[in-house]
Structures are given as structure tokens and as C-alpha cells.
Design an enzyme around this catalytic site. Sequence first.
Site, PDB file in Angstrom:
ATOM      1  N   ARG A  30       8.952  -4.719  12.708  1.00  0.00           N
ATOM      2  CA  ARG A  30       7.953  -4.700  11.628  1.00  0.00           C
ATOM      3  C   ARG A  30       6.634  -5.279  12.141  1.00  0.00           C
ATOM      4  O   ARG A  30       6.623  -6.210  12.967  1.00  0.00           O
ATOM      5  CB  ARG A  30       8.427  -5.509  10.412  1.00  0.00           C
ATOM      6  CG  ARG A  30       9.710  -4.982   9.779  1.00  0.00           C
ATOM      7  CD  ARG A  30       9.951  -5.640   8.425  1.00  0.00           C
ATOM      8  NE  ARG A  30       8.985  -5.216   7.433  1.00  0.00           N
ATOM      9  CZ  ARG A  30       9.057  -4.052   6.778  1.00  0.00           C
ATOM     10  NH1 ARG A  30      10.049  -3.213   7.039  1.00  0.00           N
ATOM     11  NH2 ARG A  30       8.166  -3.698   5.880  1.00  0.00           N
ATOM     12  N   HIS A  53      -2.404  -5.520   2.166  1.00  0.00           N
ATOM     13  CA  HIS A  53      -1.956  -6.204   0.942  1.00  0.00           C
ATOM     14  C   HIS A  53      -2.782  -7.475   0.801  1.00  0.00           C
ATOM     15  O   HIS A  53      -3.691  -7.750   1.556  1.00  0.00           O
ATOM     16  CB  HIS A  53      -0.497  -6.631   1.092  1.00  0.00           C
ATOM     17  CG  HIS A  53       0.501  -5.532   1.172  1.00  0.00           C
ATOM     18  ND1 HIS A  53       0.889  -4.804   0.080  1.00  0.00           N
ATOM     19  CD2 HIS A  53       1.227  -5.061   2.225  1.00  0.00           C
ATOM     20  CE1 HIS A  53       1.831  -3.942   0.458  1.00  0.00           C
ATOM     21  NE2 HIS A  53       2.049  -4.072   1.736  1.00  0.00           N
ATOM     22  N   CYS A 113      -0.131   0.586   1.537  1.00  0.00           N
ATOM     23  CA  CYS A 113       1.100   0.524   2.319  1.00  0.00           C
ATOM     24  C   CYS A 113       2.109   1.618   1.979  1.00  0.00           C
ATOM     25  O   CYS A 113       1.896   2.765   2.311  1.00  0.00           O
ATOM     26  CB  CYS A 113       1.701  -0.858   2.203  1.00  0.00           C
ATOM     27  SG  CYS A 113       2.678  -1.272   3.653  1.00  0.00           S
TER      28      CYS A 113
HETATM   29  N1  GLN Z   1       8.503   0.469   3.513  1.00  0.00           N
HETATM   30  C1  GLN Z   1       7.321   0.757   4.246  1.00  0.00           C
HETATM   31  C2  GLN Z   1       7.367   0.200   5.665  1.00  0.00           C
HETATM   32  O1  GLN Z   1       8.125  -0.600   5.945  1.00  0.00           O
HETATM   33  C3  GLN Z   1       6.111   0.185   3.488  1.00  0.00           C
HETATM   34  C4  GLN Z   1       6.163  -1.312   3.395  1.00  0.00           C
HETATM   35  C5  GLN Z   1       5.141  -1.874   2.410  1.00  0.00           C
HETATM   36  O2  GLN Z   1       4.715  -1.253   1.435  1.00  0.00           O
HETATM   37  N2  GLN Z   1       4.748  -3.126   2.640  1.00  0.00           N
HETATM   38  O3  GLN Z   1       6.605   0.571   6.476  1.00  0.00           O
END
Ligand code: GLN
Length: 247
Positions: free
Chosen positions: A127, A191, A93
Site C-alpha cells: 500500500r 484524503h 481515491c
Molecule cells: N481500495 C482502493 C485501494 O486500495 C482505494 C483505497 C481508498 O479509497 N483509500 O487502492
Amino acid sequence: MKIRVVHLYADYLNIYADRGNIAVLGRRAAWRGHELAVESVSIGDTLRPDDFDLLYIGGGQDREQALVAVDLAAKGDAVREAADGGCVVLAVCGGYQLLGRFYRDRDGVELPGIGLLPLHTVAGERRMIGDVLLDCEWAGRTLAGFENHAGRTHLEDGALPLGRVVHGFGNDGETGFEGCRAGRVIGTYLHGPLFPRNPWLADWVLAEALGHASGGEPPELEPLADELESAAHVVSAERAKTRGGRF
Ligand code: GLN
């Protein structure tokens, strides 16, 4: 054999138990008579390209990425030299995004990447959150995990995805691809952590790291029962089917 692992920015980039991947690798190595020697390297520390067989970077929020990005850019030569030398690099990520050319966050701030993978990432409004299932044709296997990112990652010319999205958003919620793979360098949004429910990928990483440590070919690892791991994979895949890829 001893496998030398560098865990980069474990104190900044570690969400959704990303550090759990190291714990799984340690157990699976020990069950085959090998040992994982893990060194934590962070901001201001020296990174020597010959000091490791596996480099691991976890995920994190925009704030943590901004705190490490300049330091990682300064370590870029060492990481590229190590990867050219055949070491394994696994990034999840936020760490994955910083292996590309840049990550432009939701405020339009552009964080430098190290350009190890041919890609760049731009954060979007909504998101992309949920369970994910991938088809990895290169391995004849599937990967199951969990994603939560604003970033939309765009693979550039010559980039190979880690897998095709069966359920979930993946790199950008449009192309149907997830992650990026270049030889022994892997980046992914998955993840979970990733390895407990995908033991085949943990063993692939382990074998490639052992190949680097021995200066030879990746060894054939003795198979493990993996009943619990396989059951976890099935549950995760089912969740992706019912809940993945929906805003
Ligand atoms: N901050 C990054 C995003 O929002 C990565 C997020 C994460 O590592 N889960 O895309």
C-alpha cells in the site's frame, strides 16, 4: 444561489472523513451567501443528469468498491451526460479509481469503471500510505493531503494529471504525477479530507459549480481570511516533506 450536490454512495465510500469536503463546501458557499443542497444517492437510486451541479464520490476499501461498482456502471451514462453538460465531478481515491475504465483489486478481480477519465488502476502488493504534496501548475498552487491506496493508477493517452508529486507516491509511485483532471472532472488520491487544508481548490470547485448552476461563467468569489486553512496546509506540506513517499 442554490448549488445542487449529489453525494454518491456516502454510505459505502467515505473514509478519512471524505464527507468533510461537503461540509467545507457548505460553509464556504454560505459565507458568500450561497446555499448547498445536498442529495445522497446510493445503490438502486435513480441518478438524473440534470439534477445536479456537482457530483461527489469519496474513497473506500476494495470491499466497498465491489459493492457499488456495478451500480455505478449502470449510472455511467447519466454521469457522462452530466459531465458533458458541464457539471463538476470530484472523486477521491476509490471513487477516483472507478471513474476510469476499471480497477483490478489485489485478488485480480476486475471492477468495471465508467470510463469518464482515460485511466485504469491495478492494485499492487504494497500500500502507498502517507502525506502528499503536489504542485498544480494549472492553478499556480500546491495541494497537500494524505494517501492510502494499493491501486496504481495509469493515465492513458490524452489524460492530464491533477498535479506533479513533490512529496509522496501519487498515482503509481513512479511517474511523479497524481490524480487526473479533465475540465470540471477531478480525480485524486488525496484524503484528509482534502478541502480544509486546500481552500483554493474548494473555491475552484464552488465557482465552477456556481457557473454550471447559473448557466454562465464561474464567478469570482470574495476571498476569505483562511488563516487556519493556510496553517493546516503548511503543517501538512511539512509532514509530506519528512514522511511522504516512503514504504
Ligand atoms: N481500495 C482502493 C485501494 O486500495 C482505494 C483505497 C481508498 O479509497 N483509500 O487502492
